[in-house]
Write a protein that holds these residues in place. Structure first.
Motif, PDB file in Angstrom:
ATOM      1  N   ARG A  64       0.881  -1.248   0.115  1.00 24.89           N
ATOM      2  CA  ARG A  64      -0.043   0.056  -0.109  1.00 24.89           C
ATOM      3  C   ARG A  64       0.915   1.167   0.041  1.00 24.89           C
ATOM      4  O   ARG A  64       1.897   1.363   0.778  1.00 24.89           O
ATOM      5  N   VAL A  65       0.422   2.089  -0.859  1.00 24.16           N
ATOM      6  CA  VAL A  65       1.049   3.680  -0.800  1.00 24.16           C
ATOM      7  C   VAL A  65      -0.087   4.421  -0.652  1.00 24.16           C
ATOM      8  O   VAL A  65      -1.177   4.436  -1.276  1.00 24.16           O
ATOM      9  N   VAL A  66       0.160   5.197   0.505  1.00 22.30           N
ATOM     10  CA  VAL A  66      -0.977   6.418   0.821  1.00 22.30           C
ATOM     11  C   VAL A  66      -0.674   7.568   0.320  1.00 22.30           C
ATOM     12  O   VAL A  66       0.256   8.103   0.405  1.00 22.30           O
ATOM     13  N   VAL A  67      -1.414   8.204  -0.677  1.00 24.48           N
ATOM     14  CA  VAL A  67      -1.356   9.042  -1.444  1.00 24.48           C
ATOM     15  C   VAL A  67      -2.111  10.212  -1.067  1.00 24.48           C
ATOM     16  O   VAL A  67      -3.573  10.415  -1.094  1.00 24.48           O
ATOM     17  N   PHE A  68      -1.524  11.385  -0.499  1.00 28.02           N
ATOM     18  CA  PHE A  68      -1.914  12.723   0.309  1.00 28.02           C
ATOM     19  C   PHE A  68      -2.514  13.685  -0.580  1.00 28.02           C
ATOM     20  O   PHE A  68      -1.684  14.221  -1.703  1.00 28.02           O
ATOM     21  N   ASP A  69      -3.848  13.948  -0.550  1.00 25.18           N
ATOM     22  CA  ASP A  69      -4.066  15.166  -1.333  1.00 25.18           C
ATOM     23  C   ASP A  69      -4.510  16.496  -0.614  1.00 25.18           C
ATOM     24  O   ASP A  69      -3.986  17.627  -1.090  1.00 25.18           O
ATOM     25  N   GLU A  70      -4.775  16.391   0.783  1.00 25.05           N
ATOM     26  CA  GLU A  70      -4.874  17.431   1.680  1.00 25.05           C
ATOM     27  C   GLU A  70      -5.085  17.184   3.055  1.00 25.05           C
ATOM     28  O   GLU A  70      -5.623  15.957   3.370  1.00 25.05           O
ATOM     29  N   SER A  71      -4.557  17.942   3.831  1.00 27.35           N
ATOM     30  CA  SER A  71      -4.883  17.815   5.392  1.00 27.35           C
ATOM     31  C   SER A  71      -5.064  19.008   5.828  1.00 27.35           C
ATOM     32  O   SER A  71      -4.308  20.110   5.618  1.00 27.35           O
ATOM     33  N   ARG A  72      -6.254  19.154   6.623  1.00 21.85           N
ATOM     34  CA  ARG A  72      -6.397  20.578   7.251  1.00 21.85           C
ATOM     35  C   ARG A  72      -6.894  20.163   8.726  1.00 21.85           C
ATOM     36  O   ARG A  72      -7.533  19.145   8.907  1.00 21.85           O
ATOM     37  N   THR A  73      -6.800  21.041   9.524  1.00 21.98           N
ATOM     38  CA  THR A  73      -7.362  21.279  10.978  1.00 21.98           C
ATOM     39  C   THR A  73      -8.346  22.154  11.312  1.00 21.98           C
ATOM     40  O   THR A  73      -8.302  23.308  10.673  1.00 21.98           O
ATOM     41  N   VAL A  74      -9.506  21.688  11.766  1.00 22.27           N
ATOM     42  CA  VAL A  74     -10.787  22.735  11.952  1.00 22.27           C
ATOM     43  C   VAL A  74     -11.172  22.700  13.381  1.00 22.27           C
ATOM     44  O   VAL A  74     -11.121  21.481  13.847  1.00 22.27           O
ATOM     45  N   PRO A  75     -11.691  23.668  14.037  1.00 23.87           N
ATOM     46  CA  PRO A  75     -12.012  23.786  15.399  1.00 23.87           C
ATOM     47  C   PRO A  75     -13.440  23.210  15.345  1.00 23.87           C
ATOM     48  O   PRO A  75     -14.285  23.434  14.512  1.00 23.87           O
TER      49      PRO A  75
END
Length: 161
Positions: free
Chosen positions: A128-139
């Motif tokens: 498996r390869v996890v390909v990341f598109d976006e990571s954001r943090t919201v309250p």
């Protein structure tokens, strides 16, 4: 077995993986992989046993986790191998600080690019390869009524009843 049966079994492994991570069912995470599988998962690269330990460490501060696996495309390569791409949307809510009503929730968009194999009659993740598109943090502020049944990240969750 038909190709439709094979596809269903592969999709079932993907769903079982998501549930296992969300419930912190470490044995079930490992069962989705073959022992010699290699997972490239963000900062972690290694075998399934190491991935389980990495998840155990990273999820210590996460009190709620949901993985949604969608858009599963399966390209079979012979009888017992397949290339599988699936989209994943993750919601990972951090435990609140003492007396805080607001929590941080990471929302991650990614894809699993997997190599599945069938060994001894069972489909599993061989790579498996996890390909990341976006990571954001919201309250977030959890407004659920405390009398409702809430999810748990262990075997006390209603799914295990």
């Amino acid at each position: 077995m038909s190709r439709a049966d094979d596809r269903f079994e592969i999709q079932d492994v993907l769903s079982r993986y998501a549930r296992a991570v969300d419930r912190l069912d470490y044995d079930a995470i490992a069962q989705c992989y073959f022992e010699d599988a290699v997972d490239v998962h963000g900062a972690y690269t290694g075998d399934a046993a190491g991935l389980v330990e990495d998840i155990r460490r990273r999820h210590q501060t996460i009190d709620s986790s949901q993985h949604f696996v969608t858009n599963v495309l399966v390209d079979f390569e012979g009888t017992d191998a397949a290339r599988v791409e699936s989209y994943c949307l993750c919601f990972l809510r951090q435990r609140a600080a003492d007396d805080a009503s607001e929590q941080d929730c990471a929302i991650i968009r990614c894809r699993y690019v997997d190599r599945f194999e069938r060994r001894e009659g069972r489909w599993g993740i061989a790579g498996r390869v996890v390909v990341f598109d976006e990571s954001r943090t919201v309250p977030v502020v959890d407004l659920l009524d405390p009398s409702w049944v809430s999810s748990r990240r262990d075997e006390s969750d209603p799914v295990y009843a």
